[in-house]
Every structure is written in C-alpha cells, then in structure tokens.
Design a protein around this motif. Structure first.
Motif, PDB file in Angstrom:
ATOM      1  N   UNK A  82       0.956  -1.311   0.405  1.00 28.51           N
ATOM      2  CA  UNK A  82       0.051   0.156  -0.765  1.00 28.51           C
ATOM      3  C   UNK A  82       1.468   0.888  -0.116  1.00 28.51           C
ATOM      4  N   UNK A  83       2.029   1.546   0.446  1.00 28.33           N
ATOM      5  CA  UNK A  83       2.919   2.661  -0.104  1.00 28.33           C
ATOM      6  C   UNK A  83       2.687   3.292  -1.352  1.00 28.33           C
ATOM      7  N   UNK A  84       2.845   1.929  -2.449  1.00 30.97           N
ATOM      8  CA  UNK A  84       2.506   3.151  -4.013  1.00 30.97           C
ATOM      9  C   UNK A  84       1.119   4.010  -4.031  1.00 30.97           C
ATOM     10  N   UNK A  85       0.059   4.012  -2.249  1.00 32.26           N
ATOM     11  CA  UNK A  85      -1.549   4.377  -2.879  1.00 32.26           C
ATOM     12  C   UNK A  85      -1.762   5.119  -1.243  1.00 32.26           C
ATOM     13  N   UNK A  86      -0.443   5.512  -0.938  1.00 30.71           N
ATOM     14  CA  UNK A  86      -0.506   6.369   0.100  1.00 30.71           C
ATOM     15  C   UNK A  86      -1.538   7.542   0.690  1.00 30.71           C
ATOM     16  N   UNK A  87      -0.995   8.660  -0.106  1.00 32.90           N
ATOM     17  CA  UNK A  87      -1.172   9.762  -0.447  1.00 32.90           C
ATOM     18  C   UNK A  87      -3.336   9.416  -0.642  1.00 32.90           C
ATOM     19  N   UNK A  88      -3.214   8.615  -1.599  1.00 34.14           N
ATOM     20  CA  UNK A  88      -4.826   8.212  -1.511  1.00 34.14           C
ATOM     21  C   UNK A  88      -5.541   7.648  -0.563  1.00 34.14           C
ATOM     22  N   UNK A  89      -4.543   6.553  -0.175  1.00 32.50           N
ATOM     23  CA  UNK A  89      -5.664   6.215   1.233  1.00 32.50           C
ATOM     24  C   UNK A  89      -6.003   6.949   2.011  1.00 32.50           C
ATOM     25  N   UNK A  90      -4.575   8.089   2.278  1.00 30.47           N
ATOM     26  CA  UNK A  90      -5.202   8.700   3.250  1.00 30.47           C
ATOM     27  C   UNK A  90      -6.342   9.747   3.139  1.00 30.47           C
ATOM     28  N   UNK A  91      -6.110  10.469   1.450  1.00 28.89           N
ATOM     29  CA  UNK A  91      -7.674  11.141   1.325  1.00 28.89           C
ATOM     30  C   UNK A  91      -8.553  10.504   1.373  1.00 28.89           C
TER      31      UNK A  91
END
Length: 248
Positions: A24-33
C-alpha cells in the motif's frame, strides 16, 4: 513465506476464489485522502475475491423481471458480500492471534456524498496484481473479467506482495461505455494520477439507482457493465439480442 502460504490456504479453504497481497505504500496519499489517518498507516492489504455466478450475470439484460433481479441481488450481492466479510473477519482473527494488527474492511460500504467507501477494494486487488482498472472503473481480472466481488484486510503482517499493478487490456473496446443506461462512463482509460470523475460520473449511477428504488427497492439492480465485458463472458450461448438492451 510459510506464513504467506498459510494465509492464502486459509482464504481458499474458506471460499475465496482470488487472493493477493498489496503493497500500500504505492497508494499512501490516495488512501489517506479517502479513508483518513486511521487507514493510512497500514503497509499492506490482503485482497480476497469471490466470482459471481455466470448464470445470473448472463441474465442481467432481463433484470426488469422480478426473478432475475431478486436472484441476482440475493446471490451475487448480499450473500457474496456476507461470505467475503466472514472470510475477512476470520483472516483478521488469525493475523491478530499471530501478533499483528488487522483491520477487515467490509465488502460493500458507502460513507458520504463522495459515493465511495473508506477503502478501495479494487485498488488493493489492482496493486496485488490480480487485475486492471477497466473503463467501467471496475477491477477486471484476466480469468473472470469484472465478475468478481472483493473485500480487504489491512494489516502490518510481513506478507510478501503477490504482484505488480497490471497494465490495462481494454484497448479500444468500449462495450461497457456503450451499454450503460445513463452513460456514466466517459471511456477514458484508468490513470492513477487522474480523478475518478474523468472516467466515471458516480452521481449519474446513484441517481439511476435511486429512481429504480422508488419503484421497487428489491428490484433495483443493474450490472450491465459486468454482463457485457468480453473478458468475463463465459458463454455467448446466453447472449441476448441487441434489442433486449434497448428495452432496459
């Protein structure tokens, strides 16, 4: 690796047709948002999927018929969601007993006016190498097309990622775009740096379902983009004539 195999084997034993682990490090910002700080710290997601019943998906052009709509909603939505949630719950218990954090994410949820869930199951499956995001904004697998429902378990267990995001294989096909009753899809291919709205108008879809629910909530089903995708079609014997689509 034995731990990875154990989790995979348990998921399969409990009924999962698809299993993957996403970094999930590849999508951290999207997951946070999307899900906020409670979800963003998890480094991995276990992705599980169950294939829908082809015999029911193949009948979706006739979904105005009560038997078709009720059967699809019961067996391809409600019950499969329950089965996925049970598998995710049991896997989470196993991971927790092994000393790791584990958060099962429900198979189906909608949290706010954004018309999305706290966490994207299709994103996890995509990152786990199980398929690509199609023009219908659904996760398309090479084996079953989009005819799969998904759930996820967020965890810090040291599970090895099972693959890399697949390149899309839709090419010039726009059958899902053409068949949509409310023209909710633009036909644009998935690009991770573009907003969902460039590909899909969720409000059109939501309004369409709201109108169907006003008539009869139990008969409010669509799924034509599932039906039509050539990557999922198993048998053209059950294909209905084109005029059937015009009556829907």
């Amino acid at each position: 690796m034995r731990h990875d195999n154990r989790i995979r084997d348990l998921a399969s034993t409990w009924g999962a047709d698809f299993f993957g682990v996403a970094d999930l490090s590849l999508a951290h910002d999207a997951i946070l948002a999307q899900g906020g700080p409670a979800l963003a710290p998890y480094p991995r997601a276990v992705s599980i999927g169950i294939t829908l019943f082809h015999a029911m998906v193949d009948q979706l052009p006739a979904r105005a018929e009560q038997a078709v709509a009720l059967g699809y909603r019961h067996h391809c939505y409600d019950l499969i969601n329950q089965r996925l949630d049970l598998i995710a719950s049991r896997l989470s218990s196993v991971l927790q007993r092994d000393g790791y954090r584990a958060l099962p994410v429900p198979a189906s949820q909608q949290i706010d006016e954004r018309l999305c869930a706290l966490f994207s199951h299709k994103m996890a499956a995509h990152l786990a190498g199980l398929g690509w995001i199609g023009k219908s904004c659904l996760l398309v697998t090479p084996e079953m097309g989009p005819r799969v429902r998904w759930a996820s378990v967020l965890t810090d267990a040291p599970l090895a990622p099972t693959g890399q995001p697949m390149e899309e294989r839709c090419g010039t096909c726009e059958e899902c775009v053409d068949i949509c009753p409310v023209k909710a899809f633009t036909g644009q291919p998935f690009r991770e740096n573009e907003a969902r709205e460039t590909r899909y108008d969720a409000n059109k879809c939501d309004h369409y379902f709201a109108q169907m629910k006003k008539k009869d909530a139990e008969l409010a089903v669509c799924g034509l983009c599932l039906f039509i995708c050539p990557h999922g079609r198993q048998n053209d014997l059950f294909a209905l004539p084109e005029e059937t689509f015009e009556q829907v």
